[in-house]
Design a protein around this motif. Sequence first.
Motif, PDB file in Angstrom:
ATOM      1  N   ASP A  92       0.866  -1.172   0.000  1.00 27.11           N
ATOM      2  CA  ASP A  92       0.000   0.000   0.000  1.00 27.11           C
ATOM      3  C   ASP A  92       0.911   1.232   0.000  1.00 27.11           C
ATOM      4  OD1 ASP A  92      -1.746   2.069   0.393  1.00 27.11           O
ATOM      5  OD2 ASP A  92      -2.844   1.095   2.028  1.00 27.11           O
ATOM      6  N   TYR A  93       1.094   1.832  -1.174  1.00 31.93           N
ATOM      7  CA  TYR A  93       1.976   2.988  -1.291  1.00 31.93           C
ATOM      8  C   TYR A  93       1.388   4.236  -0.651  1.00 31.93           C
ATOM      9  CZ  TYR A  93       5.235   0.398  -4.098  1.00 31.93           C
ATOM     10  OH  TYR A  93       6.164  -0.517  -4.506  1.00 31.93           O
ATOM     11  N   GLY A  94       0.128   4.185  -0.247  1.00 31.36           N
ATOM     12  CA  GLY A  94      -0.458   5.286   0.511  1.00 31.36           C
ATOM     13  C   GLY A  94       0.082   5.334   1.931  1.00 31.36           C
ATOM     14  N   GLN A  95       0.556   4.200   2.430  1.00 32.13           N
ATOM     15  CA  GLN A  95       1.130   4.126   3.768  1.00 32.13           C
ATOM     16  C   GLN A  95       2.652   4.040   3.750  1.00 32.13           C
ATOM     17  OE1 GLN A  95      -0.896   0.597   5.139  1.00 32.13           O
ATOM     18  NE2 GLN A  95      -2.265   1.830   6.387  1.00 32.13           N
ATOM     19  N   CYS A  96       3.234   3.591   2.658  1.00 35.97           N
ATOM     20  CA  CYS A  96       4.675   3.333   2.578  1.00 35.97           C
ATOM     21  C   CYS A  96       5.480   4.606   2.831  1.00 35.97           C
ATOM     22  CB  CYS A  96       5.020   2.766   1.204  1.00 35.97           C
ATOM     23  SG  CYS A  96       6.748   2.292   1.032  1.00 35.97           S
ATOM     24  N   LEU A  97       6.504   4.468   3.667  1.00 36.99           N
ATOM     25  CA  LEU A  97       7.398   5.590   3.962  1.00 36.99           C
ATOM     26  C   LEU A  97       8.601   5.638   3.026  1.00 36.99           C
ATOM     27  CD1 LEU A  97       7.532   5.242   7.840  1.00 36.99           C
ATOM     28  CD2 LEU A  97       6.279   6.943   6.540  1.00 36.99           C
ATOM     29  N   TYR A  98       8.740   4.635   2.159  1.00 37.55           N
ATOM     30  CA  TYR A  98       9.896   4.518   1.259  1.00 37.55           C
ATOM     31  C   TYR A  98      11.198   4.472   2.052  1.00 37.55           C
ATOM     32  CZ  TYR A  98       6.617   5.513  -2.452  1.00 37.55           C
ATOM     33  OH  TYR A  98       5.548   5.458  -3.313  1.00 37.55           O
ATOM     34  N   CYS A  99      11.148   3.857   3.228  1.00 39.14           N
ATOM     35  CA  CYS A  99      12.340   3.776   4.079  1.00 39.14           C
ATOM     36  C   CYS A  99      13.307   2.709   3.602  1.00 39.14           C
ATOM     37  CB  CYS A  99      11.942   3.516   5.536  1.00 39.14           C
ATOM     38  SG  CYS A  99      11.142   1.919   5.811  1.00 39.14           S
ATOM     39  N   GLY A 100      12.816   1.678   2.933  1.00 39.86           N
ATOM     40  CA  GLY A 100      13.674   0.626   2.409  1.00 39.86           C
ATOM     41  C   GLY A 100      14.024  -0.463   3.403  1.00 39.86           C
ATOM     42  N   ILE A 101      13.420  -0.455   4.570  1.00 38.63           N
ATOM     43  CA  ILE A 101      13.732  -1.485   5.562  1.00 38.63           C
ATOM     44  C   ILE A 101      13.383  -2.858   5.013  1.00 38.63           C
ATOM     45  CG2 ILE A 101      13.092  -2.396   7.826  1.00 38.63           C
ATOM     46  CD1 ILE A 101      12.893   0.514   8.796  1.00 38.63           C
ATOM     47  N   CYS A 102      12.251  -2.991   4.333  1.00 39.78           N
ATOM     48  CA  CYS A 102      11.843  -4.288   3.795  1.00 39.78           C
ATOM     49  C   CYS A 102      12.863  -4.813   2.790  1.00 39.78           C
ATOM     50  CB  CYS A 102      10.461  -4.199   3.161  1.00 39.78           C
ATOM     51  SG  CYS A 102      10.335  -2.999   1.823  1.00 39.78           S
ATOM     52  N   VAL A 103      13.414  -3.929   1.969  1.00 43.57           N
ATOM     53  CA  VAL A 103      14.412  -4.328   0.980  1.00 43.57           C
ATOM     54  C   VAL A 103      15.693  -4.786   1.678  1.00 43.57           C
ATOM     55  CG1 VAL A 103      15.822  -3.519  -0.957  1.00 43.57           C
ATOM     56  CG2 VAL A 103      13.449  -2.764  -0.747  1.00 43.57           C
ATOM     57  N   GLU A 104      16.080  -4.069   2.722  1.00 41.19           N
ATOM     58  CA  GLU A 104      17.325  -4.385   3.426  1.00 41.19           C
ATOM     59  C   GLU A 104      17.239  -5.677   4.229  1.00 41.19           C
ATOM     60  OE1 GLU A 104      20.229  -2.780   3.068  1.00 41.19           O
ATOM     61  OE2 GLU A 104      19.184  -1.527   1.600  1.00 41.19           O
ATOM     62  N   VAL A 105      16.080  -5.965   4.855  1.00 40.89           N
ATOM     63  CA  VAL A 105      15.994  -7.131   5.735  1.00 40.89           C
ATOM     64  C   VAL A 105      15.659  -8.421   5.002  1.00 40.89           C
ATOM     65  CG1 VAL A 105      15.364  -5.753   7.742  1.00 40.89           C
ATOM     66  CG2 VAL A 105      13.563  -6.810   6.367  1.00 40.89           C
ATOM     67  N   CYS A 106      15.273  -8.377   3.749  1.00 37.65           N
ATOM     68  CA  CYS A 106      14.913  -9.592   3.024  1.00 37.65           C
ATOM     69  C   CYS A 106      16.153 -10.460   2.835  1.00 37.65           C
ATOM     70  CB  CYS A 106      14.301  -9.260   1.667  1.00 37.65           C
ATOM     71  SG  CYS A 106      13.825 -10.749   0.753  1.00 37.65           S
ATOM     72  N   PRO A 107      16.188 -11.645   3.487  1.00 32.94           N
ATOM     73  CA  PRO A 107      17.390 -12.486   3.387  1.00 32.94           C
ATOM     74  C   PRO A 107      17.503 -13.225   2.059  1.00 32.94           C
ATOM     75  CG  PRO A 107      15.756 -13.561   4.760  1.00 32.94           C
ATOM     76  CD  PRO A 107      15.194 -12.214   4.387  1.00 32.94           C
ATOM     77  N   PHE A 108      16.478 -13.175   1.224  1.00 33.85           N
ATOM     78  CA  PHE A 108      16.482 -13.931  -0.021  1.00 33.85           C
ATOM     79  C   PHE A 108      16.498 -13.041  -1.261  1.00 33.85           C
ATOM     80  CE2 PHE A 108      14.394 -16.426   3.264  1.00 33.85           C
ATOM     81  CZ  PHE A 108      15.251 -17.516   3.300  1.00 33.85           C
ATOM     82  N   ASP A 109      16.733 -11.737  -1.085  1.00 34.79           N
ATOM     83  CA  ASP A 109      16.779 -10.777  -2.198  1.00 34.79           C
ATOM     84  C   ASP A 109      15.530 -10.853  -3.072  1.00 34.79           C
ATOM     85  OD1 ASP A 109      19.192  -9.639  -1.487  1.00 34.79           O
ATOM     86  OD2 ASP A 109      20.362 -11.096  -2.633  1.00 34.79           O
ATOM     87  N   ALA A 110      14.369 -10.888  -2.429  1.00 38.21           N
ATOM     88  CA  ALA A 110      13.116 -10.904  -3.167  1.00 38.21           C
ATOM     89  C   ALA A 110      12.593  -9.492  -3.425  1.00 38.21           C
ATOM     90  CB  ALA A 110      12.066 -11.715  -2.409  1.00 38.21           C
ATOM     91  N   LEU A 111      13.045  -8.507  -2.646  1.00 36.20           N
ATOM     92  CA  LEU A 111      12.586  -7.125  -2.805  1.00 36.20           C
ATOM     93  C   LEU A 111      13.739  -6.245  -3.275  1.00 36.20           C
ATOM     94  CD1 LEU A 111      10.454  -6.834   0.438  1.00 36.20           C
ATOM     95  CD2 LEU A 111       9.642  -7.209  -1.893  1.00 36.20           C
ATOM     96  N   HIS A 112      13.447  -5.382  -4.237  1.00 32.44           N
ATOM     97  CA  HIS A 112      14.462  -4.500  -4.825  1.00 32.44           C
ATOM     98  C   HIS A 112      13.842  -3.140  -5.113  1.00 32.44           C
ATOM     99  CE1 HIS A 112      17.127  -7.907  -5.611  1.00 32.44           C
ATOM    100  NE2 HIS A 112      16.032  -8.562  -5.920  1.00 32.44           N
TER     101      HIS A 112
END
Length: 144
Positions: A63-83
Amino acid sequence: MTDLPPRTRGVIALLEQNCTVCMICARECPDWCLHITSHTETVQEPGSKRPRQRNVLDRFAIDYGQCLYCGICVEVCPFDALHWAPDFDYPGTGTPDGSGAVAELVHERPALGEWVAAVPPPPPLDPAAEPAPEAAQRGGRPGR
């Protein structure tokens, strides 16, 4: 559109085949904008005696209406699924007259998967940098 650096944050892309539904990204997200659902399937792998349980991704939405664009999800993904993908003309930003600004802010996995093609490759390694610790440990032994 303005010229932006090649690795500027645009939208978050999902490489679905790398996602194991570990939920680390959703747990670490400070504003809970990731919506993930899954189920388990029993799979009999060739050569194994017992069947295994495997998580199957049913829904991955941001939900990009709530997303802060902080990138925490990209950084913590141990399987490189988010970019980060450098796409800025995605639906939900609206038009100058204001239409479509809120109605299209939740993006499901098909849209997130399309943005993977736009993810730039990582920058080349610095040739003057020290070797990685695991490479340095192997470096003294020939054949490894």
